[in-house]
Design a protein around this motif. Sequence first.
Motif, mmCIF file in Angstrom:
data_model
loop_
_atom_site.group_PDB
_atom_site.id
_atom_site.type_symbol
_atom_site.label_atom_id
_atom_site.label_comp_id
_atom_site.label_asym_id
_atom_site.label_seq_id
_atom_site.Cartn_x
_atom_site.Cartn_y
_atom_site.Cartn_z
ATOM 1 N N PRO A 174 48.307 133.979 34.513
ATOM 2 C CA PRO A 174 49.552 134.733 34.380
ATOM 3 C C PRO A 174 49.929 134.848 32.906
ATOM 4 O O PRO A 174 49.636 133.950 32.110
ATOM 5 N N PHE A 175 50.553 135.934 32.541
ATOM 6 C CA PHE A 175 50.939 136.136 31.148
ATOM 7 C C PHE A 175 52.417 136.505 31.082
ATOM 8 O O PHE A 175 53.009 136.953 32.057
ATOM 9 N N ASP A 176 52.982 136.325 29.924
ATOM 10 C CA ASP A 176 54.373 136.684 29.669
ATOM 11 C C ASP A 176 54.453 138.209 29.602
ATOM 12 O O ASP A 176 53.691 138.838 28.858
ATOM 13 N N GLY A 177 55.349 138.809 30.365
ATOM 14 C CA GLY A 177 55.490 140.258 30.385
ATOM 15 C C GLY A 177 55.721 140.854 29.017
ATOM 16 O O GLY A 177 55.314 141.994 28.758
ATOM 17 N N ALA A 228 54.126 144.995 40.685
ATOM 18 C CA ALA A 228 54.939 144.317 39.670
ATOM 19 C C ALA A 228 54.802 144.997 38.307
ATOM 20 O O ALA A 228 55.804 145.233 37.618
ATOM 21 N N MET A 229 53.582 145.328 37.920
ATOM 22 C CA MET A 229 53.378 145.973 36.618
ATOM 23 C C MET A 229 53.975 147.380 36.606
ATOM 24 O O MET A 229 54.536 147.812 35.597
ATOM 25 N N GLY A 230 53.878 148.082 37.722
ATOM 26 C CA GLY A 230 54.497 149.410 37.807
ATOM 27 C C GLY A 230 55.997 149.333 37.611
ATOM 28 O O GLY A 230 56.585 150.148 36.896
ATOM 29 N N HIS A 237 54.274 140.102 26.312
ATOM 30 C CA HIS A 237 52.973 140.344 25.662
ATOM 31 C C HIS A 237 52.398 141.693 26.097
ATOM 32 O O HIS A 237 51.824 142.421 25.287
ATOM 33 N N LEU A 238 52.574 142.018 27.382
ATOM 34 C CA LEU A 238 52.122 143.314 27.865
ATOM 35 C C LEU A 238 52.953 144.435 27.243
ATOM 36 O O LEU A 238 52.411 145.438 26.785
ATOM 37 N N ILE A 239 54.258 144.255 27.208
ATOM 38 C CA ILE A 239 55.144 145.264 26.599
ATOM 39 C C ILE A 239 54.747 145.506 25.145
ATOM 40 O O ILE A 239 54.622 146.657 24.711
ATOM 41 N N ASP A 240 54.537 144.430 24.397
ATOM 42 C CA ASP A 240 54.129 144.560 22.993
ATOM 43 C C ASP A 240 52.793 145.301 22.884
ATOM 44 O O ASP A 240 52.607 146.143 22.004
ATOM 45 N N GLY A 241 51.852 145.001 23.789
ATOM 46 C CA GLY A 241 50.555 145.672 23.776
ATOM 47 C C GLY A 241 50.683 147.156 24.076
ATOM 48 O O GLY A 241 50.028 147.987 23.432
ATOM 49 N N ILE A 242 51.530 147.508 25.035
ATOM 50 C CA ILE A 242 51.748 148.925 25.357
ATOM 51 C C ILE A 242 52.343 149.648 24.166
ATOM 52 O O ILE A 242 51.891 150.736 23.794
ATOM 53 N N HIS A 243 53.345 149.049 23.540
ATOM 54 C CA HIS A 243 53.952 149.681 22.361
ATOM 55 C C HIS A 243 52.926 149.837 21.239
ATOM 56 O O HIS A 243 52.888 150.873 20.566
#
Length: 129
Positions: free
Chosen positions: A108-111, A21-23, A113-119
Amino acid sequence: MPPHTDVLIAIIDDDDSFRTAMGGLIRSLGYKAAGFSSAEAFLDARSDCHADCLVSDIQMLGMSGIEMKQTLNRDGDTVPVIFVTAQTDAVLSRRVDECGGLLLLHKPFDGQHLIDGIHRALDRFPQSN
Protein backbone atom coordinates in the motif's frame (compact mmCIF):
# COMPACT_ATOMS: atom_id res chain seq x y z
CA MET A 1 -0.70 22.07 -12.49
CA PRO A 2 -4.31 23.00 -11.75
CA PRO A 3 -6.96 20.34 -12.30
CA HIS A 4 -8.52 20.24 -15.77
CA THR A 5 -11.70 18.36 -16.50
CA ASP A 6 -10.37 17.36 -19.93
CA VAL A 7 -7.45 15.41 -18.44
CA LEU A 8 -7.99 11.64 -18.40
CA ILE A 9 -6.09 9.28 -16.12
CA ALA A 10 -6.44 5.57 -16.97
CA ILE A 11 -6.19 3.03 -14.16
CA ILE A 12 -5.14 -0.45 -15.27
CA ASP A 13 -5.40 -3.06 -12.52
CA ASP A 14 -7.12 -6.42 -12.18
CA ASP A 15 -8.27 -5.54 -8.63
CA ASP A 16 -11.74 -3.97 -8.83
CA SER A 17 -11.50 -2.32 -5.41
CA PHE A 18 -8.16 -0.71 -6.28
CA ARG A 19 -9.55 0.68 -9.55
CA THR A 20 -12.59 2.04 -7.72
CA ALA A 21 -10.52 3.67 -4.98
CA MET A 22 -8.01 5.19 -7.41
CA GLY A 23 -10.82 6.42 -9.66
CA GLY A 24 -12.40 8.21 -6.72
CA LEU A 25 -9.10 9.79 -5.73
CA ILE A 26 -8.40 10.95 -9.28
CA ARG A 27 -11.89 12.40 -9.75
CA SER A 28 -11.55 14.23 -6.41
CA LEU A 29 -8.58 16.05 -7.99
CA GLY A 30 -10.78 17.26 -10.84
CA TYR A 31 -9.57 14.79 -13.48
CA LYS A 32 -11.51 12.17 -15.43
CA ALA A 33 -10.74 8.54 -14.63
CA ALA A 34 -11.22 5.40 -16.71
CA GLY A 35 -10.64 1.91 -15.33
CA PHE A 36 -9.44 -1.17 -17.19
CA SER A 37 -9.18 -4.66 -15.71
CA SER A 38 -6.20 -5.68 -17.85
CA ALA A 39 -3.43 -4.32 -20.04
CA GLU A 40 -5.09 -5.95 -23.04
CA ALA A 41 -8.40 -4.19 -22.29
CA PHE A 42 -6.62 -0.84 -22.16
CA LEU A 43 -4.68 -1.47 -25.37
CA ASP A 44 -7.87 -2.56 -27.15
CA ALA A 45 -9.63 0.67 -26.09
CA ARG A 46 -6.79 3.16 -26.45
CA SER A 47 -7.92 4.48 -29.83
CA ASP A 48 -11.07 5.69 -28.07
CA CYS A 49 -9.39 6.44 -24.73
CA HIS A 50 -6.78 9.15 -25.12
CA ALA A 51 -5.31 9.03 -21.61
CA ASP A 52 -2.90 11.71 -20.43
CA CYS A 53 -1.37 9.46 -17.77
CA LEU A 54 -1.64 5.77 -16.84
CA VAL A 55 -1.60 4.22 -13.40
CA SER A 56 -0.89 0.54 -13.98
CA ASP A 57 -0.32 -2.51 -11.85
CA ILE A 58 2.73 -4.50 -12.91
CA GLN A 59 1.56 -8.04 -12.17
CA MET A 60 -1.74 -8.93 -13.84
CA LEU A 61 -3.13 -11.99 -15.57
CA GLY A 62 -2.06 -11.99 -19.19
CA MET A 63 0.12 -9.07 -20.21
CA SER A 64 2.05 -7.34 -17.40
CA GLY A 65 2.09 -3.58 -16.97
CA ILE A 66 5.72 -3.51 -18.10
CA GLU A 67 4.87 -5.48 -21.25
CA MET A 68 2.05 -3.01 -21.89
CA LYS A 69 4.47 -0.07 -21.58
CA GLN A 70 6.89 -1.80 -23.97
CA THR A 71 4.03 -2.20 -26.48
CA LEU A 72 3.19 1.50 -26.11
CA ASN A 73 6.86 2.36 -26.65
CA ARG A 74 7.02 0.27 -29.84
CA ASP A 75 3.91 2.06 -31.09
CA GLY A 76 5.47 5.48 -30.39
CA ASP A 77 3.01 6.27 -27.59
CA THR A 78 4.79 8.37 -24.94
CA VAL A 79 1.97 8.56 -22.38
CA PRO A 80 3.56 8.61 -18.91
CA VAL A 81 3.03 5.50 -16.80
CA ILE A 82 3.03 5.32 -13.01
CA PHE A 83 3.46 1.70 -11.97
CA VAL A 84 2.08 0.19 -8.78
CA THR A 85 2.87 -3.22 -7.35
CA ALA A 86 2.50 -5.39 -4.29
CA GLN A 87 5.68 -7.27 -5.25
CA THR A 88 8.95 -6.76 -3.44
CA ASP A 89 11.17 -7.95 -6.29
CA ALA A 90 14.45 -6.01 -6.14
CA VAL A 91 14.79 -5.80 -9.95
CA LEU A 92 11.41 -4.11 -10.50
CA SER A 93 12.80 -0.59 -10.14
CA ARG A 94 15.38 -1.33 -12.83
CA ARG A 95 12.75 -2.86 -15.13
CA VAL A 96 10.47 0.16 -14.66
CA ASP A 97 13.36 2.51 -15.47
CA GLU A 98 14.37 0.46 -18.54
CA CYS A 99 10.87 0.59 -20.03
CA GLY A 100 10.51 4.32 -19.38
CA GLY A 101 8.11 4.20 -16.44
CA LEU A 102 7.77 7.49 -14.63
CA LEU A 103 7.40 6.17 -11.08
CA LEU A 104 7.07 2.93 -9.11
CA LEU A 105 4.85 2.83 -6.03
CA HIS A 106 4.65 -0.19 -3.72
CA LYS A 107 1.19 -1.14 -2.42
CA PRO A 108 0.00 0.00 0.00
CA PHE A 109 1.19 3.53 -0.69
CA ASP A 110 0.30 6.99 0.54
CA GLY A 111 -2.20 8.57 -1.86
CA GLN A 112 -0.18 11.78 -1.83
CA HIS A 113 2.68 9.96 -3.57
CA LEU A 114 0.32 9.04 -6.39
CA ILE A 115 -1.05 12.60 -6.56
CA ASP A 116 2.49 13.99 -6.73
CA GLY A 117 3.35 11.48 -9.49
CA ILE A 118 0.27 12.44 -11.53
CA HIS A 119 1.10 16.13 -11.22
CA ARG A 120 4.70 15.40 -12.23
CA ALA A 121 3.50 13.40 -15.25
CA LEU A 122 1.14 16.15 -16.38
CA ASP A 123 3.78 18.84 -15.90
CA ARG A 124 6.41 16.88 -17.87
CA PHE A 125 4.06 15.63 -20.56
CA PRO A 126 1.35 18.26 -21.08
CA GLN A 127 -1.83 16.83 -22.56
CA SER A 128 -2.62 17.50 -26.16
CA ASN A 129 -6.33 18.25 -25.58
